[in-house]
Design a protein around this motif. Structure first.
Motif, PDB file in Angstrom:
ATOM      1  N   SER A 164       3.930   4.129  -1.071  1.00 22.70           N
ATOM      2  CA  SER A 164       3.170   3.633  -2.209  1.00 22.70           C
ATOM      3  C   SER A 164       2.251   4.712  -2.765  1.00 22.70           C
ATOM      4  CB  SER A 164       2.320   2.427  -1.786  1.00 22.70           C
ATOM      5  OG  SER A 164       1.438   2.041  -2.819  1.00 22.70           O
ATOM      6  N   LEU A 165       2.207   4.822  -4.096  1.00 20.84           N
ATOM      7  CA  LEU A 165       1.269   5.732  -4.755  1.00 20.84           C
ATOM      8  C   LEU A 165      -0.170   5.329  -4.474  1.00 20.84           C
ATOM      9  CD1 LEU A 165       2.728   6.411  -8.328  1.00 20.84           C
ATOM     10  CD2 LEU A 165       2.305   8.097  -6.535  1.00 20.84           C
ATOM     11  N   ARG A 166      -0.420   4.028  -4.298  1.00 23.09           N
ATOM     12  CA  ARG A 166      -1.765   3.558  -3.983  1.00 23.09           C
ATOM     13  C   ARG A 166      -2.254   4.155  -2.665  1.00 23.09           C
ATOM     14  NH1 ARG A 166      -3.397  -1.331  -6.701  1.00 23.09           N
ATOM     15  NH2 ARG A 166      -1.773  -2.041  -8.152  1.00 23.09           N
ATOM     16  N   THR A 167      -1.400   4.122  -1.673  1.00 25.91           N
ATOM     17  CA  THR A 167      -1.755   4.680  -0.366  1.00 25.91           C
ATOM     18  C   THR A 167      -1.984   6.176  -0.469  1.00 25.91           C
ATOM     19  OG1 THR A 167      -0.446   2.975   0.747  1.00 25.91           O
ATOM     20  CG2 THR A 167      -0.977   4.957   2.017  1.00 25.91           C
ATOM     21  N   LEU A 168      -1.095   6.859  -1.190  1.00 22.94           N
ATOM     22  CA  LEU A 168      -1.226   8.305  -1.355  1.00 22.94           C
ATOM     23  C   LEU A 168      -2.539   8.653  -2.043  1.00 22.94           C
ATOM     24  CD1 LEU A 168       0.165  11.066  -1.011  1.00 22.94           C
ATOM     25  CD2 LEU A 168       1.154  10.744  -3.290  1.00 22.94           C
ATOM     26  N   ALA A 169      -2.890   7.907  -3.095  1.00 16.82           N
ATOM     27  CA  ALA A 169      -4.131   8.180  -3.819  1.00 16.82           C
ATOM     28  C   ALA A 169      -5.350   7.906  -2.948  1.00 16.82           C
ATOM     29  CB  ALA A 169      -4.184   7.324  -5.082  1.00 16.82           C
ATOM     30  N   ALA A 170      -5.323   6.827  -2.197  1.00 12.85           N
ATOM     31  CA  ALA A 170      -6.461   6.489  -1.336  1.00 12.85           C
ATOM     32  C   ALA A 170      -6.697   7.574  -0.293  1.00 12.85           C
ATOM     33  CB  ALA A 170      -6.227   5.138  -0.663  1.00 12.85           C
ATOM     34  N   ASN A 171      -5.619   8.050   0.322  1.00 10.18           N
ATOM     35  CA  ASN A 171      -5.762   9.086   1.358  1.00 10.18           C
ATOM     36  C   ASN A 171      -6.159  10.429   0.760  1.00 10.18           C
ATOM     37  OD1 ASN A 171      -5.073   7.206   3.287  1.00 10.18           O
ATOM     38  ND2 ASN A 171      -2.908   7.789   3.330  1.00 10.18           N
ATOM     39  N   ALA A 172      -5.614  10.741  -0.422  1.00  9.14           N
ATOM     40  CA  ALA A 172      -5.992  11.992  -1.085  1.00  9.14           C
ATOM     41  C   ALA A 172      -7.465  11.949  -1.496  1.00  9.14           C
ATOM     42  CB  ALA A 172      -5.116  12.227  -2.307  1.00  9.14           C
ATOM     43  N   THR A 201      -1.683  20.673   1.449  1.00 10.21           N
ATOM     44  CA  THR A 201      -1.311  19.267   1.387  1.00 10.21           C
ATOM     45  C   THR A 201      -2.435  18.398   1.924  1.00 10.21           C
ATOM     46  OG1 THR A 201       1.057  19.752   1.588  1.00 10.21           O
ATOM     47  CG2 THR A 201       0.335  17.528   2.166  1.00 10.21           C
ATOM     48  N   LEU A 202      -2.929  17.485   1.087  1.00 12.01           N
ATOM     49  CA  LEU A 202      -4.024  16.603   1.492  1.00 12.01           C
ATOM     50  C   LEU A 202      -3.528  15.267   2.016  1.00 12.01           C
ATOM     51  CD1 LEU A 202      -6.604  17.088  -1.418  1.00 12.01           C
ATOM     52  CD2 LEU A 202      -6.401  18.369   0.723  1.00 12.01           C
ATOM     53  N   ALA A 203      -2.438  14.785   1.476  1.00 12.14           N
ATOM     54  CA  ALA A 203      -1.924  13.475   1.881  1.00 12.14           C
ATOM     55  C   ALA A 203      -0.444  13.391   1.541  1.00 12.14           C
ATOM     56  CB  ALA A 203      -2.692  12.359   1.169  1.00 12.14           C
ATOM     57  N   THR A 204       0.280  12.583   2.304  1.00  5.60           N
ATOM     58  CA  THR A 204       1.704  12.374   2.068  1.00  5.60           C
ATOM     59  C   THR A 204       2.068  10.903   2.280  1.00  5.60           C
ATOM     60  OG1 THR A 204       2.383  12.786   4.359  1.00  5.60           O
ATOM     61  CG2 THR A 204       2.263  14.693   2.883  1.00  5.60           C
ATOM     62  N   VAL A 205       3.133  10.477   1.626  1.00  8.14           N
ATOM     63  CA  VAL A 205       3.774   9.198   1.934  1.00  8.14           C
ATOM     64  C   VAL A 205       5.271   9.452   1.964  1.00  8.14           C
ATOM     65  CG1 VAL A 205       1.995   7.641   1.045  1.00  8.14           C
ATOM     66  CG2 VAL A 205       3.731   8.538  -0.519  1.00  8.14           C
ATOM     67  N   ASP A 219      11.814  10.616  -3.987  1.00  7.50           N
ATOM     68  CA  ASP A 219      11.913   9.288  -3.385  1.00  7.50           C
ATOM     69  C   ASP A 219      12.126   8.248  -4.486  1.00  7.50           C
ATOM     70  OD1 ASP A 219      11.678   6.893  -2.074  1.00  7.50           O
ATOM     71  OD2 ASP A 219       9.617   7.194  -1.392  1.00  7.50           O
ATOM     72  N   PRO A 220      13.323   7.663  -4.570  1.00  9.51           N
ATOM     73  CA  PRO A 220      13.588   6.690  -5.639  1.00  9.51           C
ATOM     74  C   PRO A 220      12.964   5.331  -5.381  1.00  9.51           C
ATOM     75  CG  PRO A 220      15.494   6.862  -4.217  1.00  9.51           C
ATOM     76  CD  PRO A 220      14.506   7.871  -3.713  1.00  9.51           C
ATOM     77  N   THR A 221      12.427   5.124  -4.172  1.00 14.45           N
ATOM     78  CA  THR A 221      11.843   3.823  -3.835  1.00 14.45           C
ATOM     79  C   THR A 221      10.323   3.856  -3.821  1.00 14.45           C
ATOM     80  OG1 THR A 221      11.964   4.281  -1.449  1.00 14.45           O
ATOM     81  CG2 THR A 221      13.864   3.208  -2.457  1.00 14.45           C
ATOM     82  N   LEU A 222       9.729   4.962  -4.217  1.00 14.40           N
ATOM     83  CA  LEU A 222       8.270   5.055  -4.320  1.00 14.40           C
ATOM     84  C   LEU A 222       7.771   3.967  -5.268  1.00 14.40           C
ATOM     85  CD1 LEU A 222       5.690   6.787  -3.651  1.00 14.40           C
ATOM     86  CD2 LEU A 222       6.183   8.032  -5.767  1.00 14.40           C
ATOM     87  N   THR A 223       6.691   3.289  -4.886  1.00 14.05           N
ATOM     88  CA  THR A 223       6.185   2.190  -5.696  1.00 14.05           C
ATOM     89  C   THR A 223       4.725   2.385  -6.045  1.00 14.05           C
ATOM     90  OG1 THR A 223       5.845  -0.216  -5.768  1.00 14.05           O
ATOM     91  CG2 THR A 223       5.637   0.842  -3.620  1.00 14.05           C
ATOM     92  N   ALA A 224       4.317   1.815  -7.166  1.00 12.22           N
ATOM     93  CA  ALA A 224       2.907   1.810  -7.545  1.00 12.22           C
ATOM     94  C   ALA A 224       2.218   0.551  -7.040  1.00 12.22           C
ATOM     95  CB  ALA A 224       2.763   1.906  -9.061  1.00 12.22           C
ATOM     96  N   HIS A 225       2.957  -0.307  -6.352  1.00 11.94           N
ATOM     97  CA  HIS A 225       2.390  -1.537  -5.807  1.00 11.94           C
ATOM     98  C   HIS A 225       1.860  -1.286  -4.395  1.00 11.94           C
ATOM     99  CE1 HIS A 225       3.928  -3.629  -9.265  1.00 11.94           C
ATOM    100  NE2 HIS A 225       5.170  -3.209  -9.019  1.00 11.94           N
ATOM    101  N   GLU A 226       1.334  -2.324  -3.781  1.00 14.63           N
ATOM    102  CA  GLU A 226       0.832  -2.209  -2.420  1.00 14.63           C
ATOM    103  C   GLU A 226       1.978  -1.855  -1.476  1.00 14.63           C
ATOM    104  OE1 GLU A 226      -2.198  -2.248  -1.436  1.00 14.63           O
ATOM    105  OE2 GLU A 226      -3.244  -3.043  -3.195  1.00 14.63           O
ATOM    106  N   ALA A 227       1.686  -1.002  -0.500  1.00 21.42           N
ATOM    107  CA  ALA A 227       2.706  -0.612   0.465  1.00 21.42           C
ATOM    108  C   ALA A 227       3.025  -1.783   1.384  1.00 21.42           C
ATOM    109  CB  ALA A 227       2.227   0.577   1.288  1.00 21.42           C
ATOM    110  N   GLU A 259      -0.274   6.439 -13.254  1.00 22.01           N
ATOM    111  CA  GLU A 259      -0.645   5.411 -12.270  1.00 22.01           C
ATOM    112  C   GLU A 259      -1.490   6.027 -11.153  1.00 22.01           C
ATOM    113  OE1 GLU A 259       0.062   2.187 -12.263  1.00 22.01           O
ATOM    114  OE2 GLU A 259       2.027   1.804 -13.170  1.00 22.01           O
ATOM    115  N   PHE A 260      -1.071   7.193 -10.685  1.00 18.28           N
ATOM    116  CA  PHE A 260      -1.774   7.882  -9.604  1.00 18.28           C
ATOM    117  C   PHE A 260      -3.206   8.210 -10.025  1.00 18.28           C
ATOM    118  CE2 PHE A 260      -2.610  11.844  -7.113  1.00 18.28           C
ATOM    119  CZ  PHE A 260      -2.494  11.289  -5.843  1.00 18.28           C
ATOM    120  N   ALA A 261      -3.376   8.662 -11.270  1.00 15.32           N
ATOM    121  CA  ALA A 261      -4.711   8.977 -11.781  1.00 15.32           C
ATOM    122  C   ALA A 261      -5.600   7.742 -11.759  1.00 15.32           C
ATOM    123  CB  ALA A 261      -4.617   9.543 -13.200  1.00 15.32           C
ATOM    124  N   GLY A 262      -5.046   6.601 -12.131  1.00 11.91           N
ATOM    125  CA  GLY A 262      -5.817   5.365 -12.120  1.00 11.91           C
ATOM    126  C   GLY A 262      -6.260   4.976 -10.722  1.00 11.91           C
TER     127      GLY A 262
END
Length: 533
Positions: A248-256, A351-355, A234-242, A325-328
């Protein structure tokens, strides 16, 4: 059929008023001719499926060139002077503006976004129904007003301008009939620069479909307890708020993190998987601010700063940067991780979580509007994977060529080496570019419509936001292309008689990008105004 009055929108500014006054006469003529045909087309088409019906709050019809195609005596579409459309081929102005101002991608030839001081896009711009004149001769030639000039008389001198270098080619096609009405070396292959993205868009939509989404996931290995961040390209994946449907990696990390905590896990070994793609990650042009190394896992296009558009320094390893970023984000959610390293998720990983990305139609529109090289290269790889080819530069090039051949497009002389057009060894013809645009308007291929709706709008959006501000603003829609010594322009225009025309102008050996762009813009403006025969 009544062409709506334009006066209520004049508050948008003098520029918009000039556009409205210029466009109104041709729209009125076209609308009158189109009325009976549109009624028959609407009855034949039947009601739209529920998921394609427009919200009650959306009261405006908007232009889509896609309703017109070769083989039809009439084609009709809907235009706003400003030009943005929504997801079913008519993008809303609000979303377009958000993309242009907040998340536009890199371009190899200048900035992107809405021009400073330009009128705000629709709904402040007037909605006007455009129908293409039904009057065609049996041979399928254009019916211009009496005294209309020949295309060669109007376009020939403009394309011969010294600003366009030592070699130029051109093609103009009546989209409603598929007839080529102007040809100047249209079958000669030249370096296309970013107009290559039109071919990439057609191939990707053909291979994957407009509703396809690209998914990034977090998977837990049952035996080792390793958490793997699996890139889905996904070339549009972002580390910012979805927001607005972007992943967003933030959403993925929160759900994971929630899934891990439910299992009583608070510490993991973190790794990342980029094996979806293969081959070199670095484009043949080398390290370049216009394109990050192409990885199946990347966030914010690997940008090393907070920019969202234009050239910028890129991470040398976008996957490692994204995993960091995901680790953070996991740490902030209460999950301790090891420093991430490369790995490969096993088939047993849970699979625990997806975006997921927005649909491919949205990615294509964003790529074309902003000339986004990163999206282009990812779509080329996704096309390769869908076609049974390796997810690499070579695989993408081979898959694009094969897809366009399958569509019956004129491929003589064409040669692909990437999906973005940054490779100077790419070769396309003006005939192929116009063929791509006509094919995208084929009503039998509705999934290709985003190729037309994603084209920048002259004077308003994307790479044309700062061009045509005093000429054919809102009338020309076209993909730009610029490399050193190369300038191209390919798109659509509704001419003075209401005909929808697809055009491609290619120039090689140019010495001044600014002068070449101006020459191409004058040519497209003349095409819009001439009512040629």
């Amino acid at each position: 059929m009544v062409v709506p009055e334009l006066r209520p929108w004049r508050a948008a500014g003098p520029q918009l008023e000039r556009i409205a006054n210029a466009v109104r006469p041709r729209l009125a003529r076209a609308a009158t001719a189109a009325k009976p045909h549109l009624a028959r087309w609407t009855r034949a088409r039947g009601p739209r499926p529920p998921h394609l019906r427009r919200p009650r709050s959306v009261r405006t019809w908007q232009y889509t060139a896609g309703a017109a195609t070769a083989g039809l005596a009439l084609a009709a579409g809907v235009v706003t002077v400003a030009g943005p459309w929504d997801a079913d081929g008519q993008r809303t102005a609000e979303r377009d503006r958000a993309v242009a101002l907040q998340r536009s991608g890199g371009a190899d030839h200048g900035g992107s976004g809405t021009a400073a001081g330009a009128p705000r896009p629709a709904p402040s711009a007037a909605p006007v129904l455009v129908g293409l004149d039904a009057a065609r001769s049996a041979a399928g030639t254009l019916q211009a007003a009496p005294g209309g000039k020949a295309f060669s008389d109007v376009l020939g001198p403009l394309l011969s301008a010294s600003a366009l270098g030592d070699t130029h080619t051109a093609a103009v096609v009546d989209v409603a009939t598929g007839t080529r009405v102007y040809d100047a070396g249209a079958d000669k292959a030249l370096t296309p620069a970013s107009t290559t993205k039109i071919a990439t868009a057609v191939a990707a939509l053909s291979a994957l479909g407009p509703d396809h989404r690209l998914t990034t996931r977090a998977a837990l290995e049952p035996d080792t307890g390793e958490l793997v961040l699996v890139g889905g390209g996904d070339p549009t994946l972002t580390a910012h708020e979805a927001s607005d449907g972007w992943a967003s990696l933030r959403t993925l990390a929160a759900n994971a993190a929630k899934a891990l905590q439910r299992r009583g896990i608070h510490k993991v070994t973190l790794s990342y998987d980029t094996t979806l793609y293969s081959g070199p990650a670095l484009h043949p042009i080398g390290v370049n601010d216009n394109l990050a190394p192409v990885s199946a896992l990347t966030a914010d296009e690997g940008r090393a700063d907070d920019s969202t558009s234009g050239p910028a320094a890129r991470a040398s390893d976008p996957a490692q940067a994204a995993a960091g970023e995901f680790a953070g984000f996991l740490d902030a959610a209460g999950i301790t991780t090891t420093p991430p390293g490369p790995s490969k998720a096993s088939t047993r990983a849970e699979t625990l979580a997806t975006v997921s990305s927005p649909p491919l139609s949205t990615l294509v529109e964003r790529m074309l509007t902003n000339s986004d090289n990163d999206i282009a290269e990812h779509l080329a790889r996704q096309t390769a994977l869908a076609s049974g080819e390796p997810g690499s530069f070579d695989g993408g090039a081979k898959a694009i060529s094969a897809r366009l051949t399958k569509l019956g497009l004129p491929m003589s002389g064409a040669s692909f080496h990437d999906g973005s057009g940054l490779d100077r060894d790419d070769r396309l013809t003006a005939g192929l570019l116009t063929g791509l645009l006509v094919t995208a308007g084929d009503p039998e291929r509705p999934g290709l419509r985003p190729v037309l709706t994603g084209l920048p709008v002259a004077g308003f959006t994307g790479t044309l936001a700062d061009r045509y501000t005093d000429s054919a603003a809102g009338v020309v829609r076209a993909k730009t292309g610029t490399l050193t010594g190369v300038n191209t322009l390919a798109g659509t225009v509704v001419d003075a008689d209401g005909h929808l025309l697809a055009f491609a102008f290619m120039a090689s050996g140019t010495t001044s990008p600014t002068e070449a762009e101006s020459a191409l813009d004058k040519t497209a403006t003349a095409l819009a105004n001439c009512g040629c025969r």
